[in-house]
Motif scaffolding. Structure first.
Motif, PDB file in Angstrom:
ATOM      1  N   GLU A  90       5.912  35.266  -7.304  1.00 24.96           N
ATOM      2  CA  GLU A  90       4.576  34.779  -6.957  1.00 24.96           C
ATOM      3  C   GLU A  90       4.524  34.284  -5.512  1.00 24.96           C
ATOM      4  O   GLU A  90       3.555  34.544  -4.795  1.00 24.96           O
ATOM      5  CB  GLU A  90       4.130  33.676  -7.920  1.00 24.96           C
ATOM      6  CG  GLU A  90       3.775  34.180  -9.296  1.00 24.96           C
ATOM      7  CD  GLU A  90       2.659  35.213  -9.283  1.00 24.96           C
ATOM      8  OE1 GLU A  90       1.648  35.017  -8.573  1.00 24.96           O
ATOM      9  OE2 GLU A  90       2.809  36.234  -9.974  1.00 24.96           O
ATOM     10  N   LYS A  94       2.210  35.978  -2.616  1.00 27.22           N
ATOM     11  CA  LYS A  94       1.285  35.138  -1.853  1.00 27.22           C
ATOM     12  C   LYS A  94       1.514  35.322  -0.354  1.00 27.22           C
ATOM     13  O   LYS A  94       0.560  35.466   0.417  1.00 27.22           O
ATOM     14  CB  LYS A  94       1.467  33.669  -2.247  1.00 27.22           C
ATOM     15  CG  LYS A  94       0.527  32.731  -1.537  1.00 27.22           C
ATOM     16  CD  LYS A  94       0.752  31.299  -1.973  1.00 27.22           C
ATOM     17  CE  LYS A  94      -0.150  30.371  -1.180  1.00 27.22           C
ATOM     18  NZ  LYS A  94       0.104  28.971  -1.483  1.00 27.22           N
ATOM     19  N   GLU A  98      -1.146  36.848   2.338  1.00 27.64           N
ATOM     20  CA  GLU A  98      -1.554  36.074   3.511  1.00 27.64           C
ATOM     21  C   GLU A  98      -1.283  36.827   4.810  1.00 27.64           C
ATOM     22  O   GLU A  98      -1.981  36.628   5.802  1.00 27.64           O
ATOM     23  CB  GLU A  98      -0.829  34.727   3.534  1.00 27.64           C
ATOM     24  CG  GLU A  98      -1.297  33.775   2.454  1.00 27.64           C
ATOM     25  CD  GLU A  98      -0.458  32.513   2.385  1.00 27.64           C
ATOM     26  OE1 GLU A  98       0.535  32.380   3.144  1.00 27.64           O
ATOM     27  OE2 GLU A  98      -0.792  31.644   1.554  1.00 27.64           O
TER      28      GLU A  98
END
Length: 100
Positions: A90, A94, A98
């Protein structure tokens, strides 16, 4: 088996890590496993887990580690590892999102 134990022992002495993060306890686990000491192998795997180790696919799936996976503590160790891997996955996803 003697050659494998020699290589693993050398890795321990040199504090060598292969393919990323592998605590020394993992090398000791492999030696214990090769010697047939499953209890010691499990104890060292649990010790490696305290250092945030994530169980590799080779330990999860290779026939060589069948006895390790049959140990009563294996499901709990695997669950801890899988949980840790999910958290790391995760975080990675992420960061990728980003960066785009």
């Amino acid at each position: 088996m003697t050659k494998a134990k020699t290589i693993l022992s050398s890795a321990i002495e040199a504090k060598m890590q292969r393919w990323g993060f592998n605590p020394t306890e993992l090398r000791v686990m492999e030696i214990a496993y090769l010697e047939g000491d499953i209890a010691k192998a499990i104890a060292n795997l649990k010790q490696a887990m305290t250092k945030h180790y994530i169980i590799s696919s080779s330990i999860k799936f290779q026939a060589m580690y069948k006895q390790l996976r049959q140990h009563p503590e294996w499901p709990a160790i695997l669950a801890e590892s899988d949980k840790r891997a999910a958290i790391q996955r995760e975080l990675y996803l992420k960061l990728v999102a980003e960066a785009q």
